[in-house]
Motif scaffolding. Structure first.
Motif, PDB file in Angstrom:
ATOM      1  N   ASP A  37       2.914   1.870   7.560  1.00  4.96           N
ATOM      2  CA  ASP A  37       2.388   2.540   6.370  1.00  4.96           C
ATOM      3  C   ASP A  37       2.042   1.550   5.264  1.00  4.96           C
ATOM      4  O   ASP A  37       1.110   1.774   4.509  1.00  4.96           O
ATOM      5  CB  ASP A  37       3.401   3.546   5.824  1.00  4.96           C
ATOM      6  N   TRP A  70       6.877  -1.289   5.872  1.00  2.26           N
ATOM      7  CA  TRP A  70       7.293   0.117   5.911  1.00  2.26           C
ATOM      8  C   TRP A  70       6.582   0.756   7.091  1.00  2.26           C
ATOM      9  O   TRP A  70       5.363   0.639   7.235  1.00  2.26           O
ATOM     10  CB  TRP A  70       6.886   0.828   4.615  1.00  2.26           C
ATOM     11  N   TYR A  71       7.343   1.465   7.900  1.00  4.47           N
ATOM     12  CA  TYR A  71       6.773   2.033   9.113  1.00  4.47           C
ATOM     13  C   TYR A  71       7.408   3.394   9.392  1.00  4.47           C
ATOM     14  O   TYR A  71       8.432   3.750   8.828  1.00  4.47           O
ATOM     15  CB  TYR A  71       6.971   1.091  10.296  1.00  4.47           C
ATOM     16  N   ARG A  72       6.768   4.150  10.288  1.00  4.35           N
ATOM     17  CA  ARG A  72       7.269   5.473  10.669  1.00  4.35           C
ATOM     18  C   ARG A  72       6.804   5.776  12.089  1.00  4.35           C
ATOM     19  O   ARG A  72       5.878   5.160  12.607  1.00  4.35           O
ATOM     20  CB  ARG A  72       6.761   6.531   9.702  1.00  4.35           C
ATOM     21  N   PRO A 109       5.025   8.600  14.117  1.00  3.83           N
ATOM     22  CA  PRO A 109       4.239   9.815  13.834  1.00  3.83           C
ATOM     23  C   PRO A 109       4.720  11.011  14.630  1.00  3.83           C
ATOM     24  O   PRO A 109       5.365  10.920  15.599  1.00  3.83           O
ATOM     25  CB  PRO A 109       2.816   9.435  14.237  1.00  3.83           C
TER      26      PRO A 109
END
Length: 64
Positions: free
Chosen positions: A33, A60-62, A64
């Motif tokens: 992100d 920053w990561y997620r 999905p």
């Protein structure tokens, strides 16, 4: 948090740099992100700091 370069490690024994971390996140199905520079050639980031100038990066990561 990781470094951009093996030449300027953030932590003793650090084996992975930004390129390694980004690839692993992608291969594991995560989406990055944001990437934030934490330094500007060893200085704190200011309003004119550029991502390309930093060695210390936060990712920053997620999933999905």
């Amino acid at each position: 948090e990781c470094s951009r370069s093996h030449d300027v490690a953030l932590y003793k024994g650090e084996r992975f740099v930004f390129e390694d971390v980004a690839l692993l996140l992608y291969q594991s199905g995560f989406v990055i992100d944001a990437i934030k520079a934490n330094d500007d050639h060893g200085q704190l980031c200011g309003p004119t700091s550029r991502l390309r100038d930093a060695n210390e990066l936060s990712i920053w990561y997620r999933r999905p």
